[in-house]
Design an enzyme around this catalytic site. Structure first.
Site, PDB file in Angstrom:
ATOM      1  N   GLY A  25      45.410 107.821   1.378  1.00  0.00           N
ATOM      2  CA  GLY A  25      45.589 107.747   2.822  1.00  0.00           C
ATOM      3  C   GLY A  25      45.824 109.121   3.390  1.00  0.00           C
ATOM      4  N   GLY A  26      46.167 109.159   4.659  1.00  0.00           N
ATOM      5  CA  GLY A  26      46.358 110.434   5.333  1.00  0.00           C
ATOM      6  C   GLY A  26      47.509 111.237   4.788  1.00  0.00           C
ATOM      7  CG  MET A  27      51.261 110.303   5.588  1.00  0.00           C
ATOM      8  SD  MET A  27      51.709 111.899   6.308  1.00  0.00           S
ATOM      9  CE  MET A  27      52.041 111.417   8.001  1.00  0.00           C
ATOM     10  N   GLY A  28      48.919 110.864   1.508  1.00  0.00           N
ATOM     11  CA  GLY A  28      48.957 111.107   0.077  1.00  0.00           C
ATOM     12  C   GLY A  28      48.056 110.175  -0.696  1.00  0.00           C
ATOM     13  CB  VAL A  30      48.908 105.213  -4.603  1.00  0.00           C
ATOM     14  CG1 VAL A  30      49.681 104.380  -5.619  1.00  0.00           C
ATOM     15  CG2 VAL A  30      49.690 105.324  -3.300  1.00  0.00           C
ATOM     16  CG  ASP A 138      53.049 100.269   8.418  1.00  0.00           C
ATOM     17  OD1 ASP A 138      52.500  99.671   9.378  1.00  0.00           O
ATOM     18  OD2 ASP A 138      52.437 101.044   7.667  1.00  0.00           O
TER      19      ASP A 138
END
Length: 283
Positions: A25-28, A30, A138
């Site tokens: 995703g935009g942040m990291g 997995v 969320d």
């Protein structure tokens, strides 16, 4: 769906040897990781660009702290974490299975016992999360994994302690607009009641394949969440009352997670309420 590592992906994070990408995703990113012969874990690694950002560091520490305190079979458990090193990471229980979002898109709405087990299991997850003084903020179909042991809530990336008021500016939206409560969209601090609103949105999606508030743009969706009645056509009668109560515009009118579990237990059929695991029925 597991994907191969790329040339730029690390091969080792903390004690974990990385084997595949689970998602990005935009942040990291997995990853699927293993430490020696231990069970697989999901290793969340923020992008390097965020590692030196003090605000992001605060968010990441809050995520780890929030997730660490939640203990329930319906929530992916934290296994290990590093929040102070040059590259922070978080290792949680690896939950194989499709997300609720993917399952509904591929196979259509959930039916009968499958829907009841999802509905009750998700309410039980919120009861555990709120019992640990945490607000998820969320909850959405992409953050619910349909495992063989039942639904599991994942990704506490924007979660916070119920008492925590730091790291966001007034009016900042944290979460995903389509699943947000009216008070979140109005710039108010999210509370457990906000997660309850998201629970109802997820249940309607699971039951019908549609969100209760739709529109051609995020702005229209936000307006409808704040002022319009939800679209509940196709939602089973047994779930209409709980869903409607949880979609109340006024958060004070929504039941708590514990009250919701009790309401669902009384309303759902005995075969479903006797088994909260979410396992498919035996053929």
């Amino acid at each position: 769906m597991l994907r191969p590592l790329t040339a730029t992906d690390p091969r080792l994070v903390g004690p974990y040897h990385l084997h595949n990408r689970i998602g990005a995703g935009g942040m990291g990113i997995v990853y699927l990781g293993f430490a020696d012969e231990e069970l697989p874990v999901a290793v969340k690694v923020p992008h390097e660009a965020y590692a030196s950002d003090p605000e992001f560091r605060a968010r990441f520490r809050a995520e780890v702290s929030a997730a660490w305190h939640v203990r329930a079979s319906t929530v992916a458990q934290v296994i290990n974490a590093e929040v102070e090193g040059p590259r922070p990471w978080l290792a949680t229980e690896y939950v194989p299975g499709p997300t609720l979002h993917a399952a509904v898109l591929e196979h259509g709405p959930l039916l009968d016992r499958h829907l009841d087990n999802l509905t009750l299991g998700l309410a039980a997850a919120l009861e555990a999360i709120h019992g640990a003084a945490v607000v998820h903020r969320d909850l959405k179909p992409a953050n619910i994994v349909m495992s063989w042991t039942g639904p599991k809530v994942i990704d506490f990336g924007v979660a916070r302690s119920a008492e925590y008021t730091g790291y966001t500016q007034d009016g900042e939206l944290v979460g995903t607009i389509a699943w947000m409560s009216p008070e979140q969209l109005g710039g108010q601090t999210a509370t457990p009641a906000s997660d309850i609103f998201a629970w109802a949105c997820c249940v309607v999606f699971a039951a019908t394949g549609r969100r209760p508030f739709r529109g051609e743009s995020q702005e229209i969706v936000a307006l409808r969440i704040g002022a319009a009645e939800p679209e509940l056509a196709g939602t089973p009668d047994r779930l209409l009352e709980p869903v409607s109560r949880c979609l109340a515009k006024n958060p004070a009118l929504r039941p708590s997670a514990g009250e919701l579990v009790g309401l669902l237990t009384r309303r759902l059929s005995p075969p479903a309420t006797a088994d909260h695991s979410g396992r498919p029925p035996t053929p």
